[in-house]
Design a protein around this motif. Structure first.
Motif, PDB file in Angstrom:
ATOM      1  N   LYS A  62       0.812  -1.230   0.000  1.00  0.00           N
ATOM      2  CA  LYS A  62       0.000   0.000   0.000  1.00  0.00           C
ATOM      3  C   LYS A  62       0.844   1.280   0.000  1.00  0.00           C
ATOM      4  O   LYS A  62       0.553   2.249   0.690  1.00  0.00           O
ATOM      5  N   VAL A  63       1.917   1.213  -0.749  1.00  0.00           N
ATOM      6  CA  VAL A  63       2.748   2.410  -0.995  1.00  0.00           C
ATOM      7  C   VAL A  63       3.075   2.424  -2.487  1.00  0.00           C
ATOM      8  O   VAL A  63       3.016   1.384  -3.138  1.00  0.00           O
ATOM      9  N   PRO A  64       3.431   3.573  -3.044  1.00  0.00           N
ATOM     10  CA  PRO A  64       3.818   3.580  -4.463  1.00  0.00           C
ATOM     11  C   PRO A  64       5.049   2.695  -4.697  1.00  0.00           C
ATOM     12  O   PRO A  64       5.898   2.588  -3.824  1.00  0.00           O
ATOM     13  N   ALA A  65       5.096   2.095  -5.851  1.00  0.00           N
ATOM     14  CA  ALA A  65       6.217   1.201  -6.181  1.00  0.00           C
ATOM     15  C   ALA A  65       7.530   1.983  -6.221  1.00  0.00           C
ATOM     16  O   ALA A  65       7.520   3.201  -6.400  1.00  0.00           O
ATOM     17  N   PRO A  66       8.677   1.284  -6.041  1.00  0.00           N
ATOM     18  CA  PRO A  66       9.962   1.997  -6.056  1.00  0.00           C
ATOM     19  C   PRO A  66      10.198   2.756  -7.363  1.00  0.00           C
ATOM     20  O   PRO A  66       9.896   2.248  -8.442  1.00  0.00           O
ATOM     21  N   GLY A  67      10.704   3.935  -7.235  1.00  0.00           N
ATOM     22  CA  GLY A  67      11.036   4.738  -8.418  1.00  0.00           C
ATOM     23  C   GLY A  67       9.887   5.537  -9.001  1.00  0.00           C
ATOM     24  O   GLY A  67      10.107   6.476  -9.766  1.00  0.00           O
ATOM     25  N   VAL A  68       8.661   5.197  -8.618  1.00  0.00           N
ATOM     26  CA  VAL A  68       7.498   5.885  -9.207  1.00  0.00           C
ATOM     27  C   VAL A  68       7.447   7.353  -8.757  1.00  0.00           C
ATOM     28  O   VAL A  68       7.149   8.246  -9.560  1.00  0.00           O
TER      29      VAL A  68
ATOM     30  N   LYS B 113      19.946  -4.943  -1.957  1.00  0.00           N
ATOM     31  CA  LYS B 113      18.647  -4.328  -1.676  1.00  0.00           C
ATOM     32  C   LYS B 113      18.175  -3.505  -2.869  1.00  0.00           C
ATOM     33  O   LYS B 113      17.008  -3.479  -3.205  1.00  0.00           O
ATOM     34  N   SER B 114      19.124  -2.803  -3.480  1.00  0.00           N
ATOM     35  CA  SER B 114      18.755  -1.956  -4.620  1.00  0.00           C
ATOM     36  C   SER B 114      19.535  -2.381  -5.867  1.00  0.00           C
ATOM     37  O   SER B 114      20.715  -2.721  -5.777  1.00  0.00           O
ATOM     38  N   ILE B 115      18.855  -2.362  -6.986  1.00  0.00           N
ATOM     39  CA  ILE B 115      19.470  -2.791  -8.253  1.00  0.00           C
ATOM     40  C   ILE B 115      19.291  -1.701  -9.308  1.00  0.00           C
ATOM     41  O   ILE B 115      18.172  -1.215  -9.513  1.00  0.00           O
ATOM     42  N   LEU B 116      20.383  -1.338  -9.943  1.00  0.00           N
ATOM     43  CA  LEU B 116      20.311  -0.360 -11.038  1.00  0.00           C
ATOM     44  C   LEU B 116      20.233  -1.122 -12.351  1.00  0.00           C
ATOM     45  O   LEU B 116      21.131  -1.899 -12.668  1.00  0.00           O
ATOM     46  N   TYR B 146      12.665  -5.754  -4.636  1.00  0.00           N
ATOM     47  CA  TYR B 146      13.916  -4.980  -4.670  1.00  0.00           C
ATOM     48  C   TYR B 146      13.620  -3.508  -4.915  1.00  0.00           C
ATOM     49  O   TYR B 146      12.563  -3.168  -5.456  1.00  0.00           O
ATOM     50  N   TYR B 147      14.580  -2.665  -4.554  1.00  0.00           N
ATOM     51  CA  TYR B 147      14.431  -1.248  -4.876  1.00  0.00           C
ATOM     52  C   TYR B 147      15.076  -1.001  -6.241  1.00  0.00           C
ATOM     53  O   TYR B 147      16.275  -1.217  -6.425  1.00  0.00           O
ATOM     54  N   ILE B 148      14.285  -0.546  -7.189  1.00  0.00           N
ATOM     55  CA  ILE B 148      14.787  -0.253  -8.540  1.00  0.00           C
ATOM     56  C   ILE B 148      14.592   1.242  -8.784  1.00  0.00           C
ATOM     57  O   ILE B 148      13.461   1.720  -8.769  1.00  0.00           O
ATOM     58  N   PRO B 149      15.670   1.975  -9.003  1.00  0.00           N
ATOM     59  CA  PRO B 149      15.496   3.410  -9.257  1.00  0.00           C
ATOM     60  C   PRO B 149      14.677   3.672 -10.526  1.00  0.00           C
ATOM     61  O   PRO B 149      14.498   2.792 -11.360  1.00  0.00           O
TER      62      PRO B 149
END
Lengths: 112, 302
Positions: A62-68, B113-116, B146-149
């Motif tokens: 329930k949060v915006p997806a990463p990078g959005v 944790k994060s991938i570019l 994962y965290y993707i920028p």
């Protein structure tokens, strides 16, 4: 009555998505942006669509997806809404602390 | 008098030309000749010492078969093909499953944790292959936890030459990227092909994925995939309610769909990331080999 209960139960069980985030029309928007140069009017429409994704987050987390939020911030920056863009970039850091280096670099580049 | 002078001139010219000819001939004559030892031996009549550089052995047919068999065995072992016929048949029916922890041990050791995701290197004939893959990979990896920028920013970086595509960034530079963008790993993607022949209903694609750690520069995940999609069911359903940018149903949707399906299959056994509740709990789950060929064929044969 039994049928209705069974149907509603099955809807609850199978209707729930296991996805972490809800992306709405994200594929279409990113692909459209990646494909070519967009005009100002199209960018405004694109940012409106992004607003939906950011303000109505669904999915398990329930949060915006990463990078959005970064995407949305960039579109706001292009349309001269710099304050709101900065707000979005800060929101990304709050939601995903590991994005701090990336966001700070972007802030420097955009002069925010 | 005039005639005499004319004849004299002619004779002078004639002799001088002869002299030029002699001079050229002298210059062209070889001063040293380079000949092989065999020819020298022929001319001088001396016998050349013979060196025996080959051993000729006469081998019977049985022995020759034995040697060939041994050579084949050695080649098979070198190729890693150690299974006998029965084992091969058995594993063709019931494929061997590899645990994720054994297949990607570094993924569980380093836990990025994060991938570019770098802008994919497009070696296919389609212009938008990079866009298709980048969009789908960003989404697929985010859903794995994962965290993707930002994907849009990746496009901007590529367009403004701030960040090049996978083609121009060597794996050894992953560390620098890690420091610059604050990411734990960098994904390099090479799209070799993405095409559909006019006579066929199937769409094919092949790509290679390398996930490089920014701490150690080790390869955390590698996969090379060939994907064939041939079903009457569309690979991707575009959002019909979308107000803007509807993809072209014939020209874009099938290829975007293939990219979408392929990415899902490639990362189907990718270890879950820290944002997923199954993070580090999927070590014993199944995993595919590193090089795989997927074929989705649901077309009925009449």
């Amino acid at each position: 009555m039994k049928k209705i209960i069974l149907l509603s139960l099955s809807l609850i069980i199978f209707g729930c998505s296991n996805d972490l985030y809800k992306y709405h029309d994200y594929d279409n928007l990113v692909y459209a942006y990646g494909k070519g140069k967009l005009q100002d009017r199209e960018i405004k429409r694109l940012s409106r669509q992004y607003e939906k994704i950011v303000t109505q987050p669904k999915g398990k987390r329930k949060v915006p997806a990463p990078g959005v939020c970064i995407d949305y911030a960039y579109l706001l920056y292009i349309t001269d809404k710099k304050d709101k863009a900065l707000e979005m970039l800060n929101k990304e850091i709050i939601l995903y602390p590991e994005s701090e280096t990336y966001v700070n670099k972007l802030k420097q580049e955009l002069g925010l | 008098m005039k005639r005499l002078i004319f004849i004299l001139c002619l004779t002078v010219l004639f002799f001088s030309s002869c002299d030029v000819y002699n001079r050229i001939m002298k210059k062209e004559e070889p001063s040293e000749t380079e000949i092989s030892q065999d020819i020298l031996a022929e001319i001088t009549g001396e016998t050349k010492p013979q060196i025996q550089d080959t051993n000729i052995l006469t081998v019977s047919k049985k022995e020759l078969k034995k040697i060939k068999k041994e050579q084949d065995k050695r080649d098979k072992i070198a190729r890693g093909d150690t299974l006998n016929f029965a084992e091969k048949f058995w594993y063709a029916l019931f494929p061997k499953t590899i645990e994720r922890e054994k297949n990607f041990p570094l993924m569980y050791k380093e836990t990025p944790k994060s991938i570019l995701v770098l802008y994919p290197w497009n070696r296919s004939k389609r212009d938008d292959a990079s866009e298709i893959f980048l969009t789908n990979i960003t989404k697929a990896l985010s859903l794995r936890g994962y965290y993707i920028p930002s994907a849009i920013n990746s496009f901007n970086d590529y367009r403004t030459d701030t960040l090049f595509s996978s083609q121009y960034i060597p794996h050894s530079k992953a560390k620098e990227l890690g420091q610059k963008y604050g990411v734990d790993a960098v994904l390099y993607v090479t799209v070799y092909s993405l095409n559909k022949n006019w006579w066929s209903t199937s769409i094919t694609s092949s790509a290679e994925y390398h996930l490089i750690s920014t701490k150690t520069s080790d390869t955390l995940f590698f996969r090379k995939t060939e994907f064939i999609y041939d079903t009457p069911k569309p690979a991707y359903k575009p959002n019909k309610k979308s107000e803007i940018f509807n993809m072209d149903i014939d020209r874009e949707v099938p290829f975007f769909g293939l990219g979408y399906q392929m990415t899902n299959y490639v990362f189907i056994d990718f270890p879950f990331g820290p944002y997923h509740k199954k993070h580090l709990k999927d070590k014993e789950k199944f995993s595919h080999p590193r090089i795989i060929n997927y074929k989705i064929n649901m077309r009925l044969d009449y």
